[in-house]
Design a protein around this motif. Structure first.
Motif, short mmCIF file in Angstrom:
data_model
loop_
_atom_site.label_atom_id
_atom_site.label_comp_id
_atom_site.label_asym_id
_atom_site.label_seq_id
_atom_site.Cartn_x
_atom_site.Cartn_y
_atom_site.Cartn_z
N PHE A 1 -16.23 -7.17 15.30
CA PHE A 1 -16.51 -6.66 13.72
C PHE A 1 -14.46 -6.26 13.42
N SER A 2 -13.53 -6.16 14.05
CA SER A 2 -11.94 -6.10 13.82
C SER A 2 -12.22 -6.99 12.52
N LEU A 3 -12.42 -8.43 13.31
CA LEU A 3 -12.23 -9.85 12.49
C LEU A 3 -12.61 -10.03 10.70
N TYR A 4 -13.76 -8.54 10.77
CA TYR A 4 -14.77 -8.77 10.12
C TYR A 4 -14.88 -8.63 8.64
N THR A 5 -14.79 -8.81 6.92
CA THR A 5 -14.16 -7.81 5.87
C THR A 5 -15.69 -7.09 5.83
N MET A 6 -15.86 -5.85 5.55
CA MET A 6 -16.61 -5.31 5.85
C MET A 6 -17.39 -4.46 4.09
N GLN B 1 -28.74 -3.25 -4.95
CA GLN B 1 -29.23 -3.58 -6.23
C GLN B 1 -30.24 -2.85 -6.45
N ALA B 2 -30.28 -2.45 -7.94
CA ALA B 2 -31.25 -2.52 -8.02
C ALA B 2 -32.59 -2.99 -8.65
N PRO B 3 -33.57 -2.39 -8.91
CA PRO B 3 -34.79 -2.79 -9.16
C PRO B 3 -35.10 -3.53 -10.80
N GLY B 4 -35.19 -4.94 -10.44
CA GLY B 4 -34.41 -6.25 -12.19
C GLY B 4 -32.78 -6.61 -12.31
N LYS B 5 -32.10 -5.60 -11.57
CA LYS B 5 -30.38 -6.32 -11.23
C LYS B 5 -30.19 -7.11 -10.11
N GLN B 6 -28.89 -8.05 -10.17
CA GLN B 6 -28.40 -8.69 -9.48
C GLN B 6 -27.91 -8.07 -8.74
N ARG B 7 -27.94 -8.31 -7.19
CA ARG B 7 -27.27 -7.76 -6.14
C ARG B 7 -25.08 -7.64 -6.45
N GLU B 8 -24.44 -5.93 -6.11
CA GLU B 8 -23.86 -5.85 -7.06
C GLU B 8 -22.80 -4.96 -6.14
N LEU B 9 -21.59 -5.68 -5.39
CA LEU B 9 -20.00 -4.74 -4.96
C LEU B 9 -20.17 -3.91 -5.50
N VAL B 10 -19.89 -2.71 -4.71
CA VAL B 10 -20.14 -1.29 -4.41
C VAL B 10 -18.52 -1.25 -4.32
N ALA B 11 -18.44 -1.30 -2.45
CA ALA B 11 -17.15 -1.53 -1.96
C ALA B 11 -16.67 -1.74 -0.69
N VAL B 12 -15.41 -2.35 -0.44
CA VAL B 12 -15.38 -3.69 0.65
C VAL B 12 -14.10 -2.57 1.34
N VAL B 13 -13.69 -2.72 2.56
CA VAL B 13 -12.41 -2.65 3.33
C VAL B 13 -12.41 -4.01 4.03
N SER B 14 -10.74 -4.46 4.40
CA SER B 14 -10.37 -5.20 4.83
C SER B 14 -10.31 -4.94 6.42
N ARG B 15 -9.87 -6.14 6.67
CA ARG B 15 -10.00 -6.19 8.86
C ARG B 15 -8.49 -4.93 8.88
N GLY B 16 -7.47 -5.12 7.88
CA GLY B 16 -6.56 -4.86 7.87
C GLY B 16 -6.52 -3.15 7.84
N GLY B 17 -7.78 -2.64 6.60
CA GLY B 17 -8.15 -1.22 6.31
C GLY B 17 -7.84 -1.07 4.71
N THR B 18 -7.44 -2.43 3.66
CA THR B 18 -7.13 -2.03 2.91
C THR B 18 -8.69 -2.04 1.82
N THR B 19 -9.10 -1.49 0.68
CA THR B 19 -10.33 -1.02 0.10
C THR B 19 -9.98 -1.87 -0.86
N ASN B 20 -11.79 -1.89 -1.08
CA ASN B 20 -11.51 -2.26 -2.61
C ASN B 20 -12.82 -1.90 -3.61
N TYR B 21 -12.78 -1.00 -4.60
CA TYR B 21 -14.18 -0.77 -5.20
C TYR B 21 -15.17 -0.87 -6.95
N ALA B 22 -15.68 -1.06 -6.90
CA ALA B 22 -15.82 -1.02 -7.85
C ALA B 22 -15.73 0.23 -9.17
N ASP B 23 -15.73 -0.57 -10.04
CA ASP B 23 -14.99 0.39 -11.57
C ASP B 23 -16.09 1.86 -10.90
#
Length: 114
Positions: free
Chosen positions: A29-34, A39-61
């Motif tokens: 687990f510790s090696l993976y970006t999580m 995905q809403a009905p009729g829409k494409q799957r979209e990124l919500v948030a990610v956290v790197s193995r180092g703890g860096t986070t990114n979010y959708a606006d």
């Protein structure tokens, strides 16, 4: 066998909160970006948030300031704290693990009523 098991979805009123959890097994687990995607009905799957193995986070606006992603490497778990939920947050939320391969959970439904 790799498994990502999400939990914590449900029905909530607008302005409410939910906490999603994803427990991973079969990976280092510790090696993976999580990440969390949705995905809403009729829409494409979209990124919500990610956290790197180092703890860096990114979010959708669209969720910045309302959602918080975190990870607990000791528990092989990634969380998504969702506050001030809006009807437009309604979707199936998927857990993702990315390193040498890309793995997905089965999804958990989040429904926000107005």
């Amino acid at each position: 066998q790799v498994q990502l098991v999400e939990s914590g979805g449900g029905l909530v009123q607008a302005g409410g909160s939910l906490r999603l959890s994803c427990v991973a097994s079969g990976i280092t687990f510790s090696l993976y970006t999580m990440g969390w995607y949705r995905q809403a009905p009729g829409k494409q799957r979209e990124l919500v948030a990610v956290v790197s193995r180092g703890g860096t986070t990114n979010y959708a606006d669209s969720v910045k300031g309302r959602f918080t992603i975190s990870r607990d490497n000791a528990k092989n778990t990634v969380y998504l704290q969702m506050n001030s939920l809006k009807p437009e947050d309604t979707a199936v939320y998927y857990c993702n693990a990315q390193f040498s391969y890309n793995y997905w959970g089965q999804g958990t439904q989040v429904t926000v009523s107005s």
